[in-house]
Design a protein around this motif. Sequence first.
Motif, PDB file in Angstrom:
ATOM      1  N   GLY B  48       0.819  -1.208   0.000  1.00  0.00           N
ATOM      2  CA  GLY B  48       0.000   0.000   0.000  1.00  0.00           C
ATOM      3  C   GLY B  48       0.850   1.252   0.000  1.00  0.00           C
ATOM      4  O   GLY B  48       2.065   1.201  -0.217  1.00  0.00           O
ATOM      5  N   ILE B  49       0.235   2.365   0.224  1.00  0.00           N
ATOM      6  CA  ILE B  49       0.956   3.645   0.206  1.00  0.00           C
ATOM      7  C   ILE B  49       0.715   4.377   1.521  1.00  0.00           C
ATOM      8  O   ILE B  49      -0.264   4.123   2.224  1.00  0.00           O
ATOM      9  CB  ILE B  49       0.507   4.540  -0.975  1.00  0.00           C
ATOM     10  CG1 ILE B  49      -1.017   4.743  -0.960  1.00  0.00           C
ATOM     11  CG2 ILE B  49       0.964   3.933  -2.306  1.00  0.00           C
ATOM     12  CD1 ILE B  49      -1.520   5.675  -2.038  1.00  0.00           C
ATOM     13  N   ASN B  50       1.615   5.277   1.813  1.00  0.00           N
ATOM     14  CA  ASN B  50       1.475   6.098   3.015  1.00  0.00           C
ATOM     15  C   ASN B  50       0.680   7.353   2.711  1.00  0.00           C
ATOM     16  O   ASN B  50       0.308   7.626   1.560  1.00  0.00           O
ATOM     17  CB  ASN B  50       2.851   6.442   3.574  1.00  0.00           C
ATOM     18  CG  ASN B  50       3.553   5.212   4.119  1.00  0.00           C
ATOM     19  OD1 ASN B  50       2.910   4.359   4.742  1.00  0.00           O
ATOM     20  ND2 ASN B  50       4.842   5.097   3.879  1.00  0.00           N
ATOM     21  N   GLY B  51       0.453   8.149   3.728  1.00  0.00           N
ATOM     22  CA  GLY B  51      -0.393   9.323   3.515  1.00  0.00           C
ATOM     23  C   GLY B  51      -0.010  10.489   4.399  1.00  0.00           C
ATOM     24  O   GLY B  51       1.115  10.568   4.914  1.00  0.00           O
ATOM     25  N   GLY B  52      -0.947  11.396   4.554  1.00  0.00           N
ATOM     26  CA  GLY B  52      -0.710  12.568   5.371  1.00  0.00           C
ATOM     27  C   GLY B  52      -2.024  13.239   5.737  1.00  0.00           C
ATOM     28  O   GLY B  52      -3.080  12.887   5.204  1.00  0.00           O
ATOM     29  N   ILE B  53      -1.948  14.169   6.651  1.00  0.00           N
ATOM     30  CA  ILE B  53      -3.144  14.902   7.089  1.00  0.00           C
ATOM     31  C   ILE B  53      -2.867  16.401   6.987  1.00  0.00           C
ATOM     32  O   ILE B  53      -1.825  16.882   7.438  1.00  0.00           O
ATOM     33  CB  ILE B  53      -3.536  14.521   8.534  1.00  0.00           C
ATOM     34  CG1 ILE B  53      -3.883  13.028   8.601  1.00  0.00           C
ATOM     35  CG2 ILE B  53      -4.710  15.363   9.014  1.00  0.00           C
ATOM     36  CD1 ILE B  53      -4.212  12.540   9.998  1.00  0.00           C
ATOM     37  N   TRP B  54      -3.805  17.117   6.397  1.00  0.00           N
ATOM     38  CA  TRP B  54      -3.685  18.560   6.178  1.00  0.00           C
ATOM     39  C   TRP B  54      -4.960  19.225   6.677  1.00  0.00           C
ATOM     40  O   TRP B  54      -6.040  18.618   6.564  1.00  0.00           O
ATOM     41  CB  TRP B  54      -3.492  18.821   4.674  1.00  0.00           C
ATOM     42  CG  TRP B  54      -3.159  20.238   4.303  1.00  0.00           C
ATOM     43  CD1 TRP B  54      -4.020  21.147   3.747  1.00  0.00           C
ATOM     44  CD2 TRP B  54      -1.898  20.897   4.419  1.00  0.00           C
ATOM     45  NE1 TRP B  54      -3.353  22.328   3.506  1.00  0.00           N
ATOM     46  CE2 TRP B  54      -2.054  22.206   3.910  1.00  0.00           C
ATOM     47  CE3 TRP B  54      -0.651  20.522   4.907  1.00  0.00           C
ATOM     48  CZ2 TRP B  54      -1.014  23.136   3.880  1.00  0.00           C
ATOM     49  CZ3 TRP B  54       0.388  21.446   4.873  1.00  0.00           C
ATOM     50  CH2 TRP B  54       0.203  22.728   4.359  1.00  0.00           C
ATOM     51  N   PRO B  55      -4.871  20.416   7.215  1.00  0.00           N
ATOM     52  CA  PRO B  55      -6.101  21.062   7.705  1.00  0.00           C
ATOM     53  C   PRO B  55      -7.024  21.478   6.563  1.00  0.00           C
ATOM     54  O   PRO B  55      -6.561  21.916   5.511  1.00  0.00           O
ATOM     55  CB  PRO B  55      -5.579  22.293   8.459  1.00  0.00           C
ATOM     56  CG  PRO B  55      -4.252  22.576   7.846  1.00  0.00           C
ATOM     57  CD  PRO B  55      -3.680  21.248   7.453  1.00  0.00           C
ATOM     58  N   SER B  56      -8.316  21.333   6.779  1.00  0.00           N
ATOM     59  CA  SER B  56      -9.299  21.856   5.829  1.00  0.00           C
ATOM     60  C   SER B  56     -10.008  23.030   6.488  1.00  0.00           C
ATOM     61  O   SER B  56     -10.052  23.120   7.717  1.00  0.00           O
ATOM     62  CB  SER B  56     -10.304  20.778   5.430  1.00  0.00           C
ATOM     63  OG  SER B  56     -11.183  20.505   6.492  1.00  0.00           O
ATOM     64  N   PRO B  57     -10.540  23.949   5.700  1.00  0.00           N
ATOM     65  CA  PRO B  57     -11.178  25.135   6.273  1.00  0.00           C
ATOM     66  C   PRO B  57     -12.348  24.756   7.178  1.00  0.00           C
ATOM     67  O   PRO B  57     -13.043  23.775   6.906  1.00  0.00           O
ATOM     68  CB  PRO B  57     -11.684  25.905   5.045  1.00  0.00           C
ATOM     69  CG  PRO B  57     -10.922  25.348   3.891  1.00  0.00           C
ATOM     70  CD  PRO B  57     -10.601  23.926   4.242  1.00  0.00           C
ATOM     71  N   PRO B  58     -12.556  25.524   8.243  1.00  0.00           N
ATOM     72  CA  PRO B  58     -13.663  25.222   9.159  1.00  0.00           C
ATOM     73  C   PRO B  58     -15.011  25.202   8.451  1.00  0.00           C
ATOM     74  O   PRO B  58     -15.901  24.456   8.826  1.00  0.00           O
ATOM     75  CB  PRO B  58     -13.606  26.380  10.167  1.00  0.00           C
ATOM     76  CG  PRO B  58     -12.209  26.897  10.086  1.00  0.00           C
ATOM     77  CD  PRO B  58     -11.763  26.675   8.686  1.00  0.00           C
ATOM     78  N   ASP B  59     -15.136  26.017   7.400  1.00  0.00           N
ATOM     79  CA  ASP B  59     -16.414  26.064   6.684  1.00  0.00           C
ATOM     80  C   ASP B  59     -16.399  25.174   5.443  1.00  0.00           C
ATOM     81  O   ASP B  59     -17.301  25.250   4.613  1.00  0.00           O
ATOM     82  CB  ASP B  59     -16.745  27.512   6.295  1.00  0.00           C
ATOM     83  CG  ASP B  59     -15.595  28.171   5.566  1.00  0.00           C
ATOM     84  OD1 ASP B  59     -14.503  27.588   5.545  1.00  0.00           O
ATOM     85  OD2 ASP B  59     -15.789  29.272   5.021  1.00  0.00           O
ATOM     86  N   GLY B  60     -15.365  24.370   5.299  1.00  0.00           N
ATOM     87  CA  GLY B  60     -15.282  23.503   4.125  1.00  0.00           C
ATOM     88  C   GLY B  60     -15.634  22.064   4.463  1.00  0.00           C
ATOM     89  O   GLY B  60     -16.179  21.772   5.521  1.00  0.00           O
ATOM     90  N   HIS B  61     -15.324  21.182   3.532  1.00  0.00           N
ATOM     91  CA  HIS B  61     -15.625  19.776   3.733  1.00  0.00           C
ATOM     92  C   HIS B  61     -14.340  19.009   4.062  1.00  0.00           C
ATOM     93  O   HIS B  61     -13.272  19.344   3.586  1.00  0.00           O
ATOM     94  CB  HIS B  61     -16.233  19.171   2.465  1.00  0.00           C
ATOM     95  CG  HIS B  61     -17.494  19.857   2.038  1.00  0.00           C
ATOM     96  ND1 HIS B  61     -18.666  19.755   2.754  1.00  0.00           N
ATOM     97  CD2 HIS B  61     -17.755  20.663   0.983  1.00  0.00           C
ATOM     98  CE1 HIS B  61     -19.602  20.474   2.156  1.00  0.00           C
ATOM     99  NE2 HIS B  61     -19.072  21.037   1.084  1.00  0.00           N
ATOM    100  N   ALA B  62     -14.492  17.952   4.844  1.00  0.00           N
ATOM    101  CA  ALA B  62     -13.378  17.033   5.045  1.00  0.00           C
ATOM    102  C   ALA B  62     -13.413  16.034   3.889  1.00  0.00           C
ATOM    103  O   ALA B  62     -14.483  15.614   3.460  1.00  0.00           O
ATOM    104  CB  ALA B  62     -13.530  16.324   6.381  1.00  0.00           C
ATOM    105  N   PHE B  63     -12.263  15.699   3.363  1.00  0.00           N
ATOM    106  CA  PHE B  63     -12.241  14.742   2.258  1.00  0.00           C
ATOM    107  C   PHE B  63     -10.855  14.130   2.125  1.00  0.00           C
ATOM    108  O   PHE B  63      -9.921  14.515   2.831  1.00  0.00           O
ATOM    109  CB  PHE B  63     -12.662  15.403   0.936  1.00  0.00           C
ATOM    110  CG  PHE B  63     -11.832  16.592   0.535  1.00  0.00           C
ATOM    111  CD1 PHE B  63     -10.767  16.450  -0.344  1.00  0.00           C
ATOM    112  CD2 PHE B  63     -12.129  17.865   1.010  1.00  0.00           C
ATOM    113  CE1 PHE B  63     -10.013  17.541  -0.723  1.00  0.00           C
ATOM    114  CE2 PHE B  63     -11.386  18.968   0.636  1.00  0.00           C
ATOM    115  CZ  PHE B  63     -10.323  18.804  -0.232  1.00  0.00           C
ATOM    116  N   VAL B  64     -10.765  13.152   1.246  1.00  0.00           N
ATOM    117  CA  VAL B  64      -9.491  12.471   0.995  1.00  0.00           C
ATOM    118  C   VAL B  64      -9.053  12.760  -0.431  1.00  0.00           C
ATOM    119  O   VAL B  64      -9.876  12.820  -1.348  1.00  0.00           O
ATOM    120  CB  VAL B  64      -9.621  10.948   1.203  1.00  0.00           C
ATOM    121  CG1 VAL B  64      -8.315  10.243   0.868  1.00  0.00           C
ATOM    122  CG2 VAL B  64     -10.017  10.634   2.649  1.00  0.00           C
TER     123      VAL B  64
END
Lengths: 288, 118
Positions: B48-64
């Motif tokens: 598989g592959i590795n990943g990361g986490i980045w902030p999304s705007p408070p008024d936006g959507h969480a997504f991958v």
Amino acid sequence: MGNACSRESGAATISRVKSTVTSTAPRPSPATSFRLLLQAELARRCAANVQYSLRAFAMHLDVDHSTLSQILRGKRALTEKTIESLGNHLGLDRATIERYVANERRFATTPAVVDGEILELTRDAVNLVSDWYHWAILELVRLDDFRPDSRWIAQVLGITVDEVNLALSRLLHLGLLEMVDRTHWVDRSGDTTASLADFSRVAIQRLFEQVRRLSLAAVNDVPTAFRDHSSTTLAVSTAQLSEALERIARFRRELIAFLEQGDKRDDVYQLEIGFFPLTNLRERRKDE
Amino acid sequence: MGKPVMQWQILSKNPDASSTFYSKLFDWKVNADNPLGYRMIDTGSKRGINGGIWPSPPDGHAFVQLFVEVDDMGATVTKATRLGAKVLIPPQTLPGGDELAILHDPEGIPLGIYRPAK
């Protein structure tokens, strides 16, 4: 003479102040200025979709994004042909387009609009970038010893790394910042003077509240040799108000010009000037 | 060579909470010791592959989001645009030297393309 409530003075070094919020110049609105209409439409789309970009808007309008950027910044004149083309892409009717063309000819002679250095930030766009640290990051980029490191930026601004990275995303998305190489970031915003007339009340209140909070923190945390806070209460003749406002604007411009002469930019400061009535006498006189 | 998907990225309104959740759930290792303070995730497997986490705007959507490695950023962005993609963030050079651009594919799905540091 006025009554000096408090006076603390000190020397300050500033890099470059471009995010000045001023309310002194009356301006046209999106309903009358095609340029402001474009800005408002871009802002509306950005507000609806945080990932919407200037490039996307340019594609929709079938115009080169750099051309659109220049138009939005007031660095490129709006010709009748351009308004017609862009207006058609926006779905405006003929009469509306002709009204904007007529207004453009009229506003083109207005000094407030001719100032190509002004980047108009309309209501919704300000909601995206009204947090003070967006501007502070752009100013940090100008420092000689700037470090392209979110952790360093977070430390010097006293915010979280996530706030920095979210701000970076917005600035990159809006085309205000460019990461040219691993050690070199460029502020693409130009000299930005935002008029109060172009901000929503909510956004401007939010910005002022943040600045006020930071100012209060500086009173407590920063030695007086490195800051200046002063406040004076005085009785005035409102007949002199117009000239007083002009003098304040001139002072601000002169101080900024002076501070821009520094060879080495090694810090970011906030210049905040307020001059306002403490009474409701003006309203009472209107009612009489 | 090909153009492999090299990484996934979670855009989260609460990156700390997301980091905690996934590290507790899967024993993934989160390391943010890099110039962007980017939460890099090591899944602990060679598959598989590795990943990361980045902030999304408070008024936006969480997504991958997926990141595809390419040789030529400019050419890929041009080609993607010609095929109907929209450029959200034009190519940038990150502090670590990687080049990165964010696009919307024609269906509106965000897509990252990147070229690793030379």
